[in-house]
Scaffold this motif. Structure first.
Motif, mmCIF file in Angstrom:
data_model
loop_
_atom_site.group_PDB
_atom_site.id
_atom_site.type_symbol
_atom_site.label_atom_id
_atom_site.label_comp_id
_atom_site.label_asym_id
_atom_site.label_seq_id
_atom_site.Cartn_x
_atom_site.Cartn_y
_atom_site.Cartn_z
ATOM 1 N N PHE A 233 -1.020 10.255 -5.667
ATOM 2 C CA PHE A 233 -0.230 9.484 -4.869
ATOM 3 C C PHE A 233 0.880 8.693 -5.657
ATOM 4 C CE2 PHE A 233 -3.988 6.926 -5.595
ATOM 5 C CZ PHE A 233 -3.359 5.542 -5.846
ATOM 6 N N ASP A 234 1.816 8.208 -5.077
ATOM 7 C CA ASP A 234 2.976 7.480 -5.574
ATOM 8 C C ASP A 234 2.612 5.901 -5.385
ATOM 9 O OD1 ASP A 234 4.028 9.442 -6.967
ATOM 10 O OD2 ASP A 234 5.733 9.865 -5.564
ATOM 11 N N PHE A 235 3.124 4.879 -6.465
ATOM 12 C CA PHE A 235 2.848 3.731 -6.152
ATOM 13 C C PHE A 235 3.517 2.652 -6.755
ATOM 14 C CE2 PHE A 235 -0.396 0.085 -7.773
ATOM 15 C CZ PHE A 235 -0.114 -0.484 -6.632
ATOM 16 N N THR A 236 4.081 1.527 -6.531
ATOM 17 C CA THR A 236 4.663 0.581 -7.202
ATOM 18 C C THR A 236 4.096 -0.752 -7.278
ATOM 19 O OG1 THR A 236 6.892 1.639 -6.533
ATOM 20 C CG2 THR A 236 6.946 -0.458 -7.427
ATOM 21 N N PRO A 237 3.491 -1.111 -8.360
ATOM 22 C CA PRO A 237 2.842 -2.535 -8.501
ATOM 23 C C PRO A 237 4.082 -3.558 -8.287
ATOM 24 C CG PRO A 237 2.088 -0.915 -10.081
ATOM 25 C CD PRO A 237 3.183 -0.341 -9.621
ATOM 26 N N ALA A 238 3.625 -4.434 -7.299
ATOM 27 C CA ALA A 238 4.785 -5.598 -7.403
ATOM 28 C C ALA A 238 4.546 -6.569 -8.660
ATOM 29 C CB ALA A 238 4.247 -6.423 -5.942
ATOM 30 N N ARG A 239 5.670 -7.228 -8.617
ATOM 31 C CA ARG A 239 5.739 -8.204 -9.796
ATOM 32 C C ARG A 239 5.000 -9.382 -9.254
ATOM 33 N NH1 ARG A 239 9.499 -6.545 -13.433
ATOM 34 N NH2 ARG A 239 10.896 -5.089 -12.744
ATOM 35 N N GLY A 240 4.299 -10.013 -10.343
ATOM 36 C CA GLY A 240 3.600 -10.962 -9.882
ATOM 37 C C GLY A 240 2.146 -11.002 -10.426
ATOM 38 N N ALA A 241 1.080 -11.535 -9.768
ATOM 39 C CA ALA A 241 -0.102 -11.480 -10.024
ATOM 40 C C ALA A 241 -1.009 -10.606 -9.167
ATOM 41 C CB ALA A 241 -0.665 -12.914 -10.368
ATOM 42 N N ASP A 242 -0.366 -9.786 -8.484
ATOM 43 C CA ASP A 242 -0.943 -9.066 -7.274
ATOM 44 C C ASP A 242 -2.050 -8.233 -8.124
ATOM 45 O OD1 ASP A 242 -1.943 -8.653 -4.629
ATOM 46 O OD2 ASP A 242 0.003 -7.878 -4.000
ATOM 47 N N THR A 243 -3.404 -8.101 -7.301
ATOM 48 C CA THR A 243 -4.392 -6.863 -7.752
ATOM 49 C C THR A 243 -4.327 -5.842 -6.641
ATOM 50 O OG1 THR A 243 -6.170 -8.351 -7.013
ATOM 51 C CG2 THR A 243 -5.401 -8.391 -9.320
ATOM 52 N N TYR A 244 -5.143 -4.736 -7.049
ATOM 53 C CA TYR A 244 -4.940 -3.642 -5.863
ATOM 54 C C TYR A 244 -6.386 -2.941 -6.057
ATOM 55 C CZ TYR A 244 -0.070 -4.272 -6.222
ATOM 56 O OH TYR A 244 1.161 -5.030 -5.993
#
Length: 809
Positions: A233-244
């Protein structure tokens, strides 16, 4: 002065010469593919690394996938050059092991290789527990690299002595999921392709679907498996300290949660796409990179550089476009380097090989009866007349217990051997076409991983290899240590012998680590070896034999054990068949091929030979030597007896004791040899003059041989190390009854074989076909014919078809 005709000491001609020859050939091939110093020397470093360490691959054709404890496992070994897949004669010994689920070896053997191939067998112990086992194979040279690159194959063993034929079935209720960002890393703010694999505890892919959640619970991506538990899948991690986190649904009431790899704040992301029928584009996106930074892309396949190019970053992006034909057949390794020549991203790409060995095989009839003759014609389609091919063939019965398909040698050499872990159904990636097949292949390459080397090893300063090849037979290694310590003793002359009527003494000096390497002239079967140092040089050292088998193991899941209680009737049937075969054909199990034995001693033809039965027999050894051995003078001094050899060439008497051997074992205490009963001695041989043997120089040589070659109870020095040691295995002969006469066809002996035919040595030349004959047994059913083969030009191929056997009317 007399010189030995044996080859030079280990390391001067054996391994070193072969490696230099291979390095020269690889250098020529590498320079033709790409400039040696392109990409600021990166290409040169890779080529030099590969030239120093030729890539060796082994493939084992096993006779069948399922065995009963007590049966014989037959195998053929193909040794190939990892670059062009041609038969490789770098090693003369292969190490084959059967490992249980906890990586414990239950069987180990050494097999002789000649001209890149060998054959062997293993009898599975009757007490071997039911389960799945791993057969692995490697050479001494391969031990320098990752154990993931060894050959591995899972087989099932059924113990019919148990009531059910199997132990408790492994639980398959646990699953795992792994996520692999393309290029290696997730980077915040950059869109990435993320591949995944969802598998059970045995590594088998399972169907599933899921979604990716942010730390706040928002769904940022969804996914679903395509084939064999893999997808992307395609995915763009957000800037900052978010975890997934990924939540995965495997079916009703089955779910699991797994974290995604942590995104980096800055870095590079790569993406490879088909942008035309014969075109690929690799796009690189970067954060925080210097505007003038130039990136380098290096692609290589099987130790050959295929592509080396540069592109500058413009607005944080760079694109490399190149034809698919620029990449070589098989698995390509694409690595991206930054301006500091550090690898920052990499991925794999697979191009199905264009040249395979097309094997043709057909039976002479569409159907057979029991005890019927089968003729199979085997050949190669469109094979150049000048090329030869070496094949192996097995014919075994298909039943409910035999479900796994045999892997093909072509699939292994061109795909699975370069990947980590087990590849489910490799045939699919060679035969399937269309967009779904291309996507499934891409998923495989994104998730399986590279098994050959790490770039850190390539870019680092060269280090000597720990293990050398064995081009002329098995190398026996031992370590010389200071007694009572682990401190190595360098420079100690050490002797290896095995009592025999054929005298074969090996000598070596210990290196800085205290290691001595012996290359016995002949070393087959199980035998007793005797290790000792020269007491005149050393009298306190302790000797230990080094384990020749690898003690490193590949990472990965435990092999699946696919036996279930519903097959209890099948176990009982197999048990009955095995008992019948053991009772009526067990005497043929341990028939061995006749071996050619070189009866010449290591020192060649002696200057003097005495068969003592042709002379007057004396009861004292001193009388024997004084009466009719003029080349040896007996002297008695304060410390006892001394023997002096007459150097006839120089017309002088050597002043020190010669090397004295008893059945090939050095004896340094002359008093003990003189106390030996001469009636036990059959033959006495003398080498006049000094004799040079590796690092040792002997003042002549006197060899005593007993009638049995077993030392006749001679008391050895207590410091001597005596140990049982396995050389290369003796070649067991495959037995199958023939019903070529009316009397044989009417025999009342039952024939319940599951393996009808095994032939590990089939040689083809050009387009000339061969006819192979065998007979069916008393079991009707379907039998699978499996052929594997490798041509001298590197083309590999496999072929299989089914024989139908009906009951006789």
């Amino acid at each position: 002065m007399k010189l030995t005709t044996r080859h030079a000491p280990w390391g001067t001609r054996t391994a070193l010469g072969l490696l230099l020859g291979l390095a020269g050939a690889r250098a020529a091939a590498g320079q033709a593919a790409a400039p040696l110093d392109s990409l600021d020397g990166l290409t040169g470093k890779l080529l030099r690394y590969e030239q120093r360490g030729p890539h060796e691959k082994l493939f084992l054709h096993l006779d069948r996938p399922v065995y009963l404890s007590g049966e014989t496992l037959w195998f053929k070994i193909y040794a190939a050059d990892g670059t062009r897949a041609r038969p490789l004669a770098l090693s003369s010994v292969a190490y084959v092991e059967v490992l249980d689920a906890d990586h414990r070896p239950v069987l180990q053997t050494k097999v002789a290789l000649q001209k890149g191939s060998g054959q062997g067998s293993l009898v599975l112990p009757t007490a071997l527990a039911a389960g799945s086992y791993t057969v692995r194979a490697y050479t001494s040279w391969m031990k320098n690299f990752s154990p993931d690159a060894y050959f591995h194959r899972t087989v099932t063993v059924i113990n019919t002595q148990l009531a059910s034929g199997a132990g408790a079935r492994d639980s398959a209720t646990s699953y795992d999921a792994q996520f692999f960002p393309e290029g290696g890393h997730l980077v915040r703010g950059l869109r990435s392709r993320v591949a995944f694999k969802i598998a059970d505890k045995a590594g088998r892919g399972v169907s599933a679907e899921g979604k990716v959640l942010s730390s706040s619970g928002a769904v940022v991506a969804t996914f679903k498996t395509l084939r064999y538990g893999m997808g992307h899948f395609d995915f763009t991690p957000a800037r900052g300290a978010d975890t997934y986190t990924a939540t995965i649904t495997l079916g009703p009431k089955r779910a699991l949660t797994r974290p995604l790899p942590a995104p980096a704040e800055q870095g590079y992301v790569m993406r490879l796409d088909d942008t035309g029928p014969d075109q690929l584009t690799l796009t690189v996106t970067a954060t925080g990179g210097a505007p003038t930074e130039t990136l380098a892309l290096l692609a290589h396949s099987r130790q050959q550089v295929a592509l080396a190019t540069r592109q500058p970053l413009a607005g944080g992006q760079a694109a490399f476009t190149f034809p698919k034909s620029a990449l070589l057949d098989g698995v390509s390794h694409l690595t991206l380097f930054n301006a500091d020549r550090k690898p920052v991203c990499e991925r794999l790409y697979f191009r199905a090989p264009q040249r395979l060995l097309a094997l043709a095989a057909r039976a002479d009839k569409p159907q057979y009866t029991t005890r019927d003759k089968v003729s199979v014609q085997v050949g190669a389609e469109a094979q150049p007349a000048a090329e030869a091919a070496n094949l192996s063939m097995a014919v075994y019965r298909l039943d409910s217990l035999t479900t796994a398909a045999a892997p093909g040698i072509d699939r292994y050499l061109w795909l699975t051997s370069d990947l980590q872990g087990t590849v489910e159904n490799p045939d699919y990636y060679f035969t399937a076409t269309g967009p779904e097949a291309a996507e499934a292949t891409d998923n495989l390459l994104l998730t399986q991983g590279w098994s050959r080397f790490k770039w850190e090893d390539v870019l680092a300063a060269p280090k000597p290899f720990e293990f050398l090849p064995e081009p002329y037979g098995p190398i026996v290694q031992a370590q010389v240590l200071r007694a009572g310590t682990r401190q190595p003793q360098p420079g100690i002359t050490t002797y290896l012998a095995s009592p025999s009527r054929i005298v074969d003494l090996s000598v070596a000096a210990s290196n800085a680590q205290g290691i001595v390497r012996f290359e016995p002239k002949r070393f087959g079967g199980s035998r007793e070896i005797i290790l000792q140092t020269d007491p005149g040089q050393d009298s306190t050292s302790q000797l230990t034999v080094v384990n020749p088998f690898s003690e490193r193991y590949a990472t990965g899941p435990r092999p699946a054990f696919g036996i279930t209680p519903r097959f209890q009737q099948d176990y009982a049937k197999r048990h009955f068949q095995a008992q019948v075969q053991s009772a009526f054909a067990g005497r043929y199990r341990h028939r061995y091929a006749t071996e050619r034995v070189d009866s010449l001693s290591f020192f060649g033809k002696p200057d003097e030979t005495y068969l003592l039965d042709k002379f007057t027999r004396f009861k004292v050894m001193e009388e024997v030597l004084r009466e009719y051995v003029p080349g040896v003078i007996v002297r008695i001094r304060k410390d006892g007896f001394h023997l002096l050899v007459v150097d006839r060439l120089n017309k002088a008497v050597l002043s020190e004791n010669p090397m004295v051997l008893l059945d090939g074992v050095p004896v340094f205490n002359i008093n003990k040899i003189m106390a030996l009963n001469p009636l036990k001695i059959r033959k006495l041989e003398v080498m006049d003059g000094r004799y040079f043997h590796g690092p040792a120089v002997y003042n002549g040589l006197v060899s005593f041989t007993t009638y049995k070659g077993d030392l006749e109870g001679f008391p050895l020095d207590p410091r001597v190390l005596v140990q049982e040691y396995e050389g290369v295995q003796r070649q067991r002969e495959f037995y199958a009854p023939r019903y070529d006469t009316p009397e044989a066809a009417k025999s009342r002996l039952p024939d319940l074989r599951n393996l009808l035919y095994w032939n590990p040595e089939i040689n083809l030349t050009g387009l000339t076909a061969k006819t192979l004959d065998f007979y069916t047994g008393d079991q009707a059913g379907r039998y699978l014919v499996v052929l594997q083969g490798l041509a001298t030009d590197g083309r590999a191929g496999s072929r299989s078809f089914v024989l139908d056997v009906k009951p006789a009317l």
